[in-house]
Enzyme design. Sequence first.
Site, short mmCIF file in Angstrom:
data_model
loop_
_atom_site.label_atom_id
_atom_site.label_comp_id
_atom_site.label_asym_id
_atom_site.label_seq_id
_atom_site.Cartn_x
_atom_site.Cartn_y
_atom_site.Cartn_z
N GLY A 111 36.25 -53.54 -3.86
CA GLY A 111 35.27 -53.36 -2.81
C GLY A 111 35.08 -51.93 -2.32
O GLY A 111 34.28 -51.69 -1.43
N ASP A 168 33.67 -48.18 -2.34
CA ASP A 168 32.42 -47.63 -2.86
C ASP A 168 32.62 -46.31 -3.59
O ASP A 168 31.95 -46.03 -4.57
CB ASP A 168 31.42 -47.45 -1.72
CG ASP A 168 31.00 -48.78 -1.16
OD1 ASP A 168 30.67 -49.67 -1.96
OD2 ASP A 168 31.03 -48.96 0.07
N HIS A 199 29.10 -27.07 -11.83
CA HIS A 199 27.84 -27.74 -12.18
C HIS A 199 27.63 -28.94 -11.28
O HIS A 199 28.48 -29.28 -10.48
CB HIS A 199 27.83 -28.13 -13.66
CG HIS A 199 28.86 -29.17 -14.02
ND1 HIS A 199 30.21 -28.88 -14.08
CD2 HIS A 199 28.75 -30.49 -14.30
CE1 HIS A 199 30.87 -29.98 -14.41
NE2 HIS A 199 30.02 -30.97 -14.54
N HIS A 255 27.33 -32.35 -11.57
CA HIS A 255 27.70 -33.75 -11.76
C HIS A 255 28.51 -34.27 -10.58
O HIS A 255 29.28 -33.53 -9.97
CB HIS A 255 28.50 -33.91 -13.06
CG HIS A 255 27.63 -33.99 -14.29
ND1 HIS A 255 28.03 -33.52 -15.50
CD2 HIS A 255 26.38 -34.50 -14.46
CE1 HIS A 255 27.07 -33.73 -16.40
NE2 HIS A 255 26.06 -34.32 -15.78
N HIS A 289 32.00 -33.51 -9.77
CA HIS A 289 32.30 -32.12 -9.40
C HIS A 289 31.73 -31.73 -8.04
O HIS A 289 32.18 -30.76 -7.45
CB HIS A 289 31.79 -31.16 -10.48
CG HIS A 289 32.55 -31.30 -11.76
ND1 HIS A 289 33.52 -30.41 -12.15
CD2 HIS A 289 32.53 -32.27 -12.71
CE1 HIS A 289 34.05 -30.82 -13.30
NE2 HIS A 289 33.45 -31.94 -13.67
N ASP A 326 32.84 -28.03 -17.17
CA ASP A 326 32.54 -28.96 -18.26
C ASP A 326 31.60 -28.26 -19.22
O ASP A 326 30.65 -27.61 -18.80
CB ASP A 326 31.85 -30.22 -17.73
CG ASP A 326 32.78 -31.08 -16.90
OD1 ASP A 326 33.92 -30.65 -16.64
OD2 ASP A 326 32.35 -32.18 -16.50
N ASP A 367 38.08 -27.80 -20.37
CA ASP A 367 37.63 -29.20 -20.42
C ASP A 367 38.25 -29.95 -21.60
O ASP A 367 38.07 -29.55 -22.74
CB ASP A 367 36.10 -29.16 -20.54
CG ASP A 367 35.44 -30.53 -20.71
OD1 ASP A 367 36.14 -31.55 -20.69
OD2 ASP A 367 34.20 -30.54 -20.83
N GLY A 399 28.14 -34.61 -23.81
CA GLY A 399 28.00 -33.28 -23.22
C GLY A 399 29.29 -32.49 -23.25
O GLY A 399 29.34 -31.38 -22.72
N HIS A 400 30.32 -33.07 -23.85
CA HIS A 400 31.63 -32.40 -23.85
C HIS A 400 32.03 -31.97 -25.25
O HIS A 400 31.81 -32.70 -26.22
CB HIS A 400 32.70 -33.32 -23.26
CG HIS A 400 32.46 -33.68 -21.83
ND1 HIS A 400 32.92 -32.88 -20.79
CD2 HIS A 400 31.81 -34.70 -21.25
CE1 HIS A 400 32.56 -33.43 -19.64
NE2 HIS A 400 31.89 -34.53 -19.88
N HIS A 407 40.49 -31.65 -16.86
CA HIS A 407 39.36 -32.56 -17.04
C HIS A 407 39.53 -33.49 -18.23
O HIS A 407 39.02 -33.25 -19.32
CB HIS A 407 38.05 -31.77 -17.20
CG HIS A 407 36.85 -32.58 -16.82
ND1 HIS A 407 36.26 -33.48 -17.67
CD2 HIS A 407 36.14 -32.63 -15.69
CE1 HIS A 407 35.24 -34.04 -17.07
NE2 HIS A 407 35.14 -33.56 -15.86
#
Lengths: 536, 536
Positions: free
Chosen positions: A28, A30, A53, A55, A58, A143, A175, A347-348, A370
């Site tokens: 439960g 969030d 960046h 995301h 981050h 990243d 990363d 993307g990595h 990361h």
Amino acid sequence: MNCMALRYQDDIVVIDCGMMFPDAELMGIDSVIPDFTFLKDRKEMVRGLVLTHGHEDHIGGVPYLLSEFDIPVYGTDLTLGLVERRLEEHHLADSADLNVVKPSDKITLGPFSIEFIQVTHSIVSAVALAITTPLGVVIHTGDFKVDPTPTDEKLFDLHKLAEYGKRGVLLLLSDSTNSDTSGYSASERAVRPGLENVFHRAEHRIVVACFSSSIPRIQQLLDVSREFGRKLCFIGRSMTQVTEIAHNLGLLRIPEGSLLRPQDVQSAPRNKVCVVVSGTQGEPMSAMSRMAVDNHRNLSLESGDTFVLSARMIPGNEKAIYRMLNHVAKRGAILPTPGNPPLHVSGHAYAEELRLVLNLVRPRFFMPVHGEYRQMAAHAKLAQHLKSSGLEQVFVLETGATLELDKRGAQKSEEVSVGRVLIDSGSLDDVVDEIVVRDRRHLATDGFVLPIVAINKRTGKTEATAEIVTRGFISDNGAELLVQAKQVVARTLENSSVEERGDFGVIQEKIRVDLKKFLNKQTQRRPLILPVILEA
Amino acid sequence: MNCMALRYQDDIVVIDCGMMFPDAELMGIDSVIPDFTFLKDRKEMVRGLVLTHGHEDHIGGVPYLLSEFDIPVYGTDLTLGLVERRLEEHHLADSADLNVVKPSDKITLGPFSIEFIQVTHSIVSAVALAITTPLGVVIHTGDFKVDPTPTDEKLFDLHKLAEYGKRGVLLLLSDSTNSDTSGYSASERAVRPGLENVFHRAEHRIVVACFSSSIPRIQQLLDVSREFGRKLCFIGRSMTQVTEIAHNLGLLRIPEGSLLRPQDVQSAPRNKVCVVVSGTQGEPMSAMSRMAVDNHRNLSLESGDTFVLSARMIPGNEKAIYRMLNHVAKRGAILPTPGNPPLHVSGHAYAEELRLVLNLVRPRFFMPVHGEYRQMAAHAKLAQHLKSSGLEQVFVLETGATLELDKRGAQKSEEVSVGRVLIDSGSLDDVVDEIVVRDRRHLATDGFVLPIVAINKRTGKTEATAEIVTRGFISDNGAELLVQAKQVVARTLENSSVEERGDFGVIQEKIRVDLKKFLNKQTQRRPLILPVILEA
């Protein structure tokens, strides 16, 4: 959720401040943000927040950080655009000190001089950081992937990394997400032929679900739609907001007349439409999830429409995503098989890209960041060959661990108090104790059993009929068990002295222990047992 | 969990009877089996149970079926060996009527004549069924791939399928698991070079986690271990039991002296050992999960040991598996990157294999089975080209739907009562109501709030101080909210008449409604609210 502090004597700079979307195990909850205790205990030292960046993992925690710290924030155009959107939701946008930087800009925060370095990633305007400290240079990649042909044609600034590497780097943080994947990742542009195939074959609507922050992906969808004479329609709150931010910043080229409003999509010719929608992870309230169960006000999927999931499945979300895809299939939509050419690329950086960065930077110390532990461990192994090129040591640190560098070298130092803070938006004070989640998890497995007894504190006499309330434990057909359980409680009361019955703490615990023993024996289950003693 | 009934007039044959391992959404439930109501309502019609192979999702429900139906069971050697193991756990082995069949055997059950056809799959002794009925032939593939080089050299009997196809098949039911993967699956033998690479590189122990039912995989591990001079050690209850069953049946070749006992593995030379362990899905109590957290009595993983996961991740288990892999990495074990050659191959046919079977059988009607909806829909699409070769119609049916065939053709018929039964082993009567799970899910999200009031039924007076007990809702710092909640309850009592207070059902509901309104407004959450009225 990424958040780290770099400290030199009495100055601290914070790098990134992300949030995490919880999985089903965090009942439960969030969202999850970092615990700022370490920073709060050193409040006067914190000079600023630097973002790599935009995301969520981050920047998602920035509003929570800024509500307690009055510090400047540095990031690129899109990063701060997305931060601002989050701050507005928390009514913090006006008071925030946001400073836009560009790649190659340098800023100074206390003893730190920070240069921003252009990198390529699945979001535009991503940067690495070269932080010159009194002890040497620390490079934090943020990243990245090494995309030779990014869609915005802003190349990864390998030259800058090489320069720093040549001059000598004390510590590299890099990363690790795809360190366990061999080879070299495909360029974002590799998705283009895959999308073109889909557009070639589609006879009716095309619906693409992708992350709203995937600006390069969305740009390609705009371009391909134009090429095939389809109008594009953004659906979903975050999709609409993020594309608007990117467009306003000039980071998304949307030719005049190429968009369709959501309210017009249902009535538009089906073979002239491409819908780009948020909700790739099967989030229950997302536009895509609602569309899948035919419960979206703007669009009803129809038989023959084509649906493309152009995003990775975040581990833990697979079930929800597959369920969504099954619903899409039940609408009669066509689901193209992902394959070669791909409909999504990561993307990595993969292993060979990571090695390239390691070889350019040639750090004295290396710390994979990361990624999960096994990925950081795999990244550590990728650096082994640098031992003969000056790499002295690799550190795989877990959350809360610290690395201490001085003139002599580097070493793991003491653990500091960090962790996660659970946010239950809508809850009274948002922050939820771990104990609450633990209780929920306990309740989720075996339910609860609540024996209730009213006792006259003076006389120690039971004044009302004992009750047992239970949920999530047994269904009604187990009533016989509850009759017996009441007898267990009655026996415990009988076998207790007047003093014990008068001391509610004591009698509560006695009932709990006896009932637990009884229920475990009868059912091998361990419901939460909470005796309630009322004062009559 | 696979289970279907084939009925002709007053005769029914049941095909497979599996169980399902529940995911996290089925709070605390241990397993799920089919609801047999349809069969129970037609008990005198059920002639027998026919099994295609020994995987849990095809045989796991057999003990539950046999505890209610006294019917003969037909299956191959390994299938029935594994069924027997399950029956023993339920103390049903003595009474069961198990009949071993071989590929090409034919049996008769009422109006059905059933021929068993050799297929290839990730378990040995898997068969398809060709069922001759008064209306025509029904072919059920069971689970299969078309492996041209199976490790036991028992080839997929394509000739038999071709024969039936030539003579005319009324209905084909075929495995859809990998229908959305293009091309042709790799042979089980493709794993061999991957395993050999691992053995070549490993300097210390090799630990391989795989399914205990993957007899071909285990055979290859035995062979490769022998080739590299390592002794093999089986660890884990199901691994030990299943390999023993397969060995006794002559389905697993274990050369003399090639095994090591679990209690000897820790002290054996590390470079002379290969451990094969069950627990590929991160199941908390499995041998592998315990090993990962260094809590297994026979083996402590050490730095430099190699760990191979040679199994697929079942959707929904990814998080648990990744967590296990992280722990393995923390032990310092090497995790080889899966790639090419693979360390695991699927046991289910890809699109081209499915097309091959479709083309051989050329049925009049086709019904994709075994897969999620999107996979069955994709399988349906693969059959489109057969429209010109006699395929009249494709039916994608969901659980509970029926297909009716007669002289004229086939059509979807009425829904019948089927579903799932939740098993909570250790629970009083094992079967758990869906309502209990729903309560658990509710409790898991928002916890519960339990207001308790003692009322004198005669006078309608409140006799004890009202209490509110809550768990999983707010932590103690929310106490102010609970003080207010008590006031809400007090107000509800005040505003009720003596009659209302004396009618516990009425007053309970009034308290629930008022408190719900208050808590939703204050917290936007919806805990389970359960007012308890005690009679004082």
